[in-house]
Write an enzyme that holds these catalytic residues in place. Structure first.
Site, PDB file in Angstrom:
ATOM      1  N   ASP A   1       1.221  -1.255  -0.157  1.00  0.00           N
ATOM      2  CA  ASP A   1      -0.028   0.011   0.085  1.00  0.00           C
ATOM      3  C   ASP A   1       0.988   1.429   0.575  1.00  0.00           C
ATOM      4  OD1 ASP A   1      -2.882   1.161  -0.435  1.00  0.00           O
ATOM      5  OD2 ASP A   1      -3.721   0.562   1.565  1.00  0.00           O
TER       6      ASP A   1
HETATM    7  C1  NOJ Z   1      -3.987   4.214   0.084  1.00  0.00           C
HETATM    8  C2  NOJ Z   1      -5.276   3.208  -0.060  1.00  0.00           C
HETATM    9  O1  NOJ Z   1      -5.314   2.247   0.982  1.00  0.00           O
HETATM   10  C3  NOJ Z   1      -5.514   2.011  -1.391  1.00  0.00           C
HETATM   11  O2  NOJ Z   1      -6.577   1.264  -0.663  1.00  0.00           O
HETATM   12  C4  NOJ Z   1      -5.205   2.432  -2.793  1.00  0.00           C
HETATM   13  O3  NOJ Z   1      -5.531   1.733  -3.480  1.00  0.00           O
HETATM   14  C5  NOJ Z   1      -3.806   2.652  -2.067  1.00  0.00           C
HETATM   15  N1  NOJ Z   1      -3.685   4.296  -1.844  1.00  0.00           N
HETATM   16  C6  NOJ Z   1      -3.664   4.215  -3.431  1.00  0.00           C
HETATM   17  O4  NOJ Z   1      -4.733   4.522  -4.176  1.00  0.00           O
END
Ligand code: NOJ
Length: 740
Positions: A289
């Site tokens: 993430d």
């Molecule tokens: C953080 C989020 O937790 C995740 O769900 C998302 O896909 C990513 N950012 C990318 O935007």
């Protein structure tokens, strides 16, 4: 922790495991093509820097542009992927550099959060889950995929399959709710919708099961917080939707932000390698993430950047999102023998495998001609309306206030959410535009053009001002009927949007009370990303329609339901508590040694609030009435490898056609470990004409009746089981059978 391979298993368990692994392969959409020779050839040519480049993903600009620095990074082979860069022209421009000007011409993979629609926005995932209709959810994902791919996006960071038992956690909006079975079916549906049988197709994208894992178990519902979850609960509650995604052929995973039992999910060898790669044979790649590799330092499991990079890569995080530690420290880690080339090669192989499966080497560019035709076309918009209408849940309807009469002369439309375009779309909007959204005001005007609509906002969603109340009360008094749209703003759920109160924010409840005092008939339309504590409304308001954030076509879909063109048939995918103190409150809890008993103080309950929820999991009403009866089992006992057919009659007793979701729950009465009081193991949403009866059948077998025993082996234990069938998780008819 134990890996199931290394254990000698008793017979029943062996049989069940064989059964499960057979079903794993037969349910895979398609055996992906073999690109390993091409990958070997590429790996032989790649420098270490080029390999590390494939493991790097960087963020574009919010408007979909790439950043100027990306151009050079791509040219030198130091960037494998971007997120947020989108649009055929912009992606093609960057891609052209990758496939013409970089040494090895390896295409980029463009990722984006296409969570519930790309430009045509569907209901938030929790709303889609309320359809209890995997086919509808698959269709929504498939439309989102077609729009996204046409805009040059190859990869969606969805489905979000985190089980959530705590509505304070704002990200409950992004998943399918609290139940692993419903969550698994919808995970499979979304993966199929996004990927189809071959995601190199021009209308498909590769999916990403996230956030691996137990992110939804954040302590106190506070986003990014610590999680402590036993292996049994992981395997029985949090893992199943991820396993369903793997079985459906999902190409990628995202490792979560949280630490799990003391080891951050983005450095967790047990979950990333032992379970995902070794046990489940997942052969796609894992992306971290956003900066979760770098965050290993803040977690306190890495003393510096190099240690963070090593921990994540070694655990099985193949691609790093946004932070750049693999690239910064990979070479030195290798020299110091803290990381092996084999580990890097394996990560690169996985990334390349997905790029090959996406067909990017053969067809790297988006087709600009498709872009305008595929995106936000009338068929997609019509589907958004239909699916949104299926996601609405009727929570209360005293004396059939709903549906409203179409020949109505005047309607007061009140509330801060009655005409708010931005809030209709929910927390992830993809490339959706607020101006595309049909609000409830728009929907009502189109539905009952002859009616005079007296619109009054009344108050803001979250302010302490009540200076709009007088106008709202006047509008109510001047109208035949009132519709009040209240709830949360879209940004009150989703990422970093936890709440400690689940009450209607601001002065909204007082606004409803002011309208209530006029004595006019009224309907409450809720818009929210999580269960709310709506005790006063439940006791006092004549009708309540839960509409989540219903997307681009939300206002039209709500109007369809309010005026009876669509009979609501959605059901809650999550329990609605009475107050925050009851949380976590979920239907599939354990019995305890002292189950709640109103007449016995020394049982498991509260002094100051009922132990039961306000609305149970699976609940939802209709404009017609159904009866579920005649529960029959095909046999009184089955063997551990046998199957049982459970059937019921569902009858529409009312005057109009409607949908009922027939739900089947089981309970293992006595086992070697405590089992939930009930577990959903089947459901069917059926449509019945007035007066019609249908026989609904479910099959129960090893996959539904097993569990993880004290030695963490999966299997069925002989003994008595209960089967319960009904329209929600509380109103159930029961029968018993035995497993021998
Ligand atoms: C953080 C989020 O937790 C995740 O769900 C998302 O896909 C990513 N950012 C990318 O935007």
């Amino acid at each position: 922790m134990n890996s199931i391979k290394s254990i000698r298993l008793p017979l029943v368990f062996v049989v069940v495991l064989l059964f499960l692994s057979a079903s794993t392969f037969s349910s895979r959409s398609q055996q992906p093509k073999d690109f390993e020779k091409q990958i070997d050839a590429l790996l032989r040519k790649m420098t270490l820097a080029e390999k590390l480049g494939q493991l790097q993903q960087l963020d574009g600009e919010a408007n979909g542009n790439f950043r100027p620095e990306h151009l050079e990074l791509v040219r030198q082979g130091s960037l494998g992927s971007t997120l947020n860069v989108r649009g055929a022209q912009k992606t093609n421009e960057l891609q052209r550099i990758a496939v013409t000007a970089s040494r090895l011409k390896i295409p980029l993979i463009f990722g984006f959060d296409v969570i519930h629609g790309y430009r045509t926005v569907f209901p938030i995932p929790l709303g889609e889950a309320a359809t209890w209709d995997p086919a509808a959810v698959e269709r929504s994902a498939s439309i989102a995929a077609a729009e996204a791919r046409a805009a040059g996006v190859h990869w969606t960071f969805a489905p979000m399959v985190d089980i959530a038992r705590d509505p304070r956690w704002g990200r409950i909006a992004e998943g399918s709710g609290e139940d692993p079975y419903l969550g698994s079916l919808l995970a499979r549906a979304r993966v199929r919708g996004f990927q189809g049988t071959d995601y190199s197709a021009p209308d498909k994208v590769v999916a990403c099961a996230k956030h691996w894992v137990a992110y939804g178990a954040a302590e106190a519902g506070r986003d990014y917080n610590t999680t402590e979850v036993s292996e049994r609960t992981l395997r029985e509650v949090y893992f199943p939707p991820f396993k369903a995604a793997v079985d459906a052929g999902v190409g990628t995973f995202m490792s979560a932000f949280n630490d799990l039992n003391g080891v951050p999910a983005s450095a967790n060898h047990f979950t990333l390698t032992e379970v995902l790669r070794d046990e489940w044979k997942f052969d796609g790649f894992v992306v971290s993430d956003y900066t979760s590799v770098e965050e290993l330092m803040k977690h306190g499991v890495a003393a510096n950047e190099a240690e963070a990079a090593r921990a994540a890569l070694d655990a099985g995080v193949d691609m790093e999102m946004v932070s750049r530690l693999y690239n910064k420290h990979g070479e030195q880690l290798l020299k110091d023998r803290k990381l092996s080339l084999k580990t890097i090669d394996e990560a690169v192989r996985r990334v390349l495998r997905i790029k090959f499966r996406l067909g990017l080497f053969a067809k790297p560019y988006a087709d600009p001609a498709r872009e305008s035709a595929a995106i936000f076309n009338s068929a997609n918009v019509a589907a958004a309306r239909e699916i949104a209408a299926r996601s609405l849940v009727l929570l209360k309807n005293d004396r059939n206030v709903l549906p409203l009469d179409k020949p109505v002369r005047s309607i007061a439309l009140i509330g801060p959410l009655a005409d708010s375009k931005t809030n209709m779309l929910g927390s992830w909007t993809g490339d959706g535009k607020p101006e595309d959204a049909a609000t409830l005001l728009v929907g009502l005007k189109a539905k009952v053009p002859q009616a005079k609509i007296n619109y009054a906002k009344g108050c803001d969603i979250n302010s302490d001002k009540d200076d709009g109340f007088a106008e709202a009360v006047r509008a109510a008094k001047e109208s035949d009927v009132v519709i009040i749209a209240v709830g949360e703003s879209a940004e009150m759920s989703g990422e970093a949007a936890s709440r400690s109160s689940l009450d209607l924010p601001g002065r909204q409840l007082e606004l409803v009370k002011a309208v209530h005092a006029t004595g006019k008939p009224y309907v409450v339309v809720l818009m929210n990303g999580r269960p709310l504590t709506i005790n006063w409304l439940t006791e006092n308001s004549p009708a309540i329609l839960e509409t989540w954030f219903a997307g681009t076509q939300g206002g039209n879909a709500i109007a369809d339901v309010l005026f009876g063109d669509v009979n609501p048939g959605g059901k809650l995918p999550v329990t609605f508590p009475r107050n925050v103190g009851q949380i976590p409150l979920y239907y599939n809890h354990k019995n305890t040694g002292r189950p709640p008993d109103a007449n016995n103080k020394y049982t498991s309950k509260y002094l100051d609030v009922d132990w039961k929820p306000l609305f149970p999991f699976g609940f939802g009403l209709s404009y017609t009435r159904f009866e579920i009866a005649n529960l029959k089992l095909s046999a009184p006992r089955i063997s551990a490898s046998g199957q049982l057919i459970v059937s019921v009659d569902v009858r529409n007793l009312g005057p109009r056609a409607g949908d009922e979701v027939v739900q089947l729950y089981i309970r293992d009465v006595a086992a070697s470990v405590t089992r939930p009081v009930k577990e959903l193991k089947g459901f069917q949403r059926v449509t019945l004409a007035a007066g019609e009866t249908k026989r609904v059948e479910f099959v129960l077998g090893a996959a539904q009746l097993g569990f993880w025993n004290q030695q963490m082996r999966y299997g069925i234990e002989p003994g008595e089981f209960m089967v319960m069938v009904g329209p929600n998780s509380e109103q159930l008819i029961e029968a018993k059978f035995a497993v021998e």
